[in-house]
Enzyme design. Structure first.
Site, PDB file in Angstrom:
ATOM      1  N   GLU A  85      -8.103   4.734   8.582  1.00  0.00           N
ATOM      2  CA  GLU A  85      -8.079   4.603   7.115  1.00  0.00           C
ATOM      3  C   GLU A  85      -8.376   3.162   6.688  1.00  0.00           C
ATOM      4  O   GLU A  85      -7.677   2.224   7.101  1.00  0.00           O
ATOM      5  CB  GLU A  85      -6.713   5.062   6.573  1.00  0.00           C
ATOM      6  N   LYS A 284       4.308   9.079   3.719  1.00  0.00           N
ATOM      7  CA  LYS A 284       3.001   9.085   4.406  1.00  0.00           C
ATOM      8  C   LYS A 284       2.469   7.653   4.482  1.00  0.00           C
ATOM      9  O   LYS A 284       1.907   7.223   5.487  1.00  0.00           O
ATOM     10  CB  LYS A 284       2.029  10.009   3.664  1.00  0.00           C
ATOM     11  N   ASP A 300       3.900   8.358  21.629  1.00  0.00           N
ATOM     12  CA  ASP A 300       3.638   9.731  21.179  1.00  0.00           C
ATOM     13  C   ASP A 300       3.858   9.814  19.664  1.00  0.00           C
ATOM     14  O   ASP A 300       4.988   9.944  19.194  1.00  0.00           O
ATOM     15  CB  ASP A 300       4.599  10.656  21.939  1.00  0.00           C
ATOM     16  N   HIS A 397      -8.493   0.115  -2.370  1.00  0.00           N
ATOM     17  CA  HIS A 397      -9.006   1.185  -1.521  1.00  0.00           C
ATOM     18  C   HIS A 397     -10.517   1.225  -1.548  1.00  0.00           C
ATOM     19  O   HIS A 397     -11.174   1.293  -0.523  1.00  0.00           O
ATOM     20  CB  HIS A 397      -8.500   2.535  -2.051  1.00  0.00           C
TER      21      HIS A 397
HETATM   22  C1  MEV Z   1      -2.483   6.402   1.281  1.00  0.00           C
HETATM   23  O1  MEV Z   1      -2.869   6.580   2.613  1.00  0.00           O
HETATM   24  C2  MEV Z   1      -1.017   6.074   1.212  1.00  0.00           C
HETATM   25  C3  MEV Z   1      -0.437   5.977  -0.193  1.00  0.00           C
HETATM   26  O2  MEV Z   1      -0.718   7.178  -0.928  1.00  0.00           O
HETATM   27  C4  MEV Z   1       1.053   5.792  -0.034  1.00  0.00           C
HETATM   28  C5  MEV Z   1       1.825   5.876  -1.343  1.00  0.00           C
HETATM   29  O3  MEV Z   1       1.388   6.563  -2.267  1.00  0.00           O
HETATM   30  O4  MEV Z   1       2.907   5.271  -1.378  1.00  0.00           O
HETATM   31  C6  MEV Z   1      -1.049   4.836  -0.977  1.00  0.00           C
END
Ligand code: MEV
Length: 442
Positions: A85, A284, A300, A397
């Site tokens: 990413e 995430k 792992d 991003h």
């Molecule tokens: C993107 O990979 C992760 C985010 O969505 C985490 C978040 O929203 O806190 C930017």
């Protein structure tokens, strides 16, 4: 041509590739050549990689990046991250720098024990089972001596074995619930070997014990059926805490008022504490940092993912793993997470890049690696929530994504330079990049 094959695993690597390309690909030579392009020119090294799994046909690359300037307990680290990413490494580096200027991260290992269970069904008198368990427990420990000897020499081993009655949840269901200390090993093989031996000794003892053949048992004939023996990836007592704190006024940066930022940031965390839709995305983002280091260090990541997400729902609601407090003018941001990782065994001494990553990290032991990984997760969350609550994430991003779009259009190096220059002052969107490329090419 049939797409079914018998004995695939017995074919040589070239035969496998040949069958795949003949069966599934239109440009057969090209498809087979592509796989070979990714073979390592060092045949011995390639064979090592081939032997990690079954049916290897080539290597699958991910970028390995590094995030420098992580100050953890007053020591500087450059953290290796294997991830696809675009924005993750950049975000980690930014958060590292931000906190380095404010005293760095602090970490504490709160526990290191791991769990494994022998799951079995038993019909009969529970008091007889309990008495049998008390009698056989020393035998269970004795029978695993050859497995545990080395681990015990280093200070680890089996810490406890309990008989647990789970019949309230499922008819006839009991467990041997076992606790282990596996030191610098992730411990899966050690734990599973101990558990399988426990199961065998438990069954042998049961079969030989006259108490289970008493016809007069009020619960009827006793039967024992071992269902399975396996470690648990839920490790709520193998926990590390990572934290960062500073006076609220020190959060002030160009364009950001510290007080306002702290309150908004805390509200974002509060939302993730009560709203699972947000909590999953929030966590995430933490896993972006954690998985990248877990992968780079040959651990792992599926086990880590499963354990951490289970921990996030330990109170019955899936919640944020990170927390904030604002007290007496101090902003504190922290996270406790379960991390069962190893720095010996597995791929750690085999995979050349994993070995390289361990040297980069100055050969941490498992406790130190837990702390480094937790900080990578905390930093990633800080960077994400900071962007979300200030500029939004798309700005950063899309800047990182620019290179992916340029590569999709096979941009030359000079086209890339021109594009990077142009998009320093223009918002990056997919269509803006496409128009820009078309314009400079026409
Ligand atoms: C993107 O990979 C992760 C985010 O969505 C985490 C978040 O929203 O806190 C930017």
């Amino acid at each position: 041509m049939t797409k079914k094959i018998a004995g695939f695993s017995k074919l040589s690597k070239l035969e496998k590739i040949n069958w795949l390309t003949q069966t599934y690909f239109s440009r057969k030579e090209e498809a087979s050549q592509l796989l070979k392009t990714y073979w390592n020119s060092d045949q011995k090294l390639q064979q090592l990689h081939d032997e990690f799994i079954e049916n290897t046909i080539t290597n699958y690359y991910l970028p390995l990046g590094v995030a420098p300037n992580f100050l953890i307990n007053d020591t500087y680290y450059t953290i290796p991250m294997a991830i696809e990413e675009s924005s993750v490494v950049a975000a980690a580096s930014k958060a590292a720098k931000f906190w380095e200027e404010r005293g760095g991260f602090k970490t504490t290992v709160l526990g290191t024990t791991k769990i494994g269970q022998v799951h079995f069904m038993y019909t009969g008198d529970v008091a007889v089972l309990q008495a049998f368990f008390n009698d056989i427990k020393p035998t269970l420990l004795k029978d695993t001596r050859s497995i545990t000897a080395n681990m015990e020499k280093r200070g680890g081993g089996i810490l406890n074995i309990e008989l647990v009655d789970k019949t309230d949840a499922l008819n006839n269901y009991y467990q041997l619930h076992c606790t282990f200390e596996t030191l610098d090993a992730m411990g899966a093989n050690f734990i599973n070997s101990c558990l399988e031996q426990f199961a065998q000794s438990f069954k042998d003892g049961f079969d030989a014990d006259a108490r289970f053949r008493e016809p007069a048992s009020p619960a009827g004939r006793s039967e024992l059926n071992i269902i399975m023996s396996i470690l648990s990836n839920y490790v709520p007592n193998c926990i590390v805490r990572a934290e960062a704190s500073c006076p609220i006024k020190d959060l002030t940066e160009k364009g950001i008022d510290g007080e306002e930022f702290a309150v908004k940031f805390a509200q974002a965390i509060a939302i993730a504490e009560v709203e699972p839709y947000r909590a999953v995305t929030h966590n995430k983002g933490i896993m972006n940092g954690i998985d990248a280091v877990v992968l780079a260090t040959g651990n792992d990541f599926r086990a880590i993912e499963a354990g951490i997400h289970a921990y996030a729902s330990k109170d019955g609601l899936y919640k944020s793993l990170t927390h904030v407090s604002i007290e007496k003018g101090v902003f504190r941001f922290w996270m406790d997470i379960p991390l069962a990782v190893g720095t010996v065994g597995g791929l750690t001494k085999l995979h050349p890049l994993v070995k390289w990553c361990f040297e980069l990290l100055q050969h941490p032991n498992a406790k130190e690696l837990m702390q480094i990984i937790a900080v990578a997760g905390l930093a990633q969350n800080f960077a994400a929530v900071k962007s979300l609550t200030t500029t939004g994430i798309q700005q950063g991003h899309m800047k990182m994504h620019l290179m992916n779009i340029l590569n999709q259009f096979d941009a030359s190096n000079s086209e890339k330079d021109e594009a990077i220059n142009h998009f320093k002052t223009h918002p990056v969107t997919h269509s803006a990049v496409v128009s820009f490329i078309e314009k400079i090419r026409s």
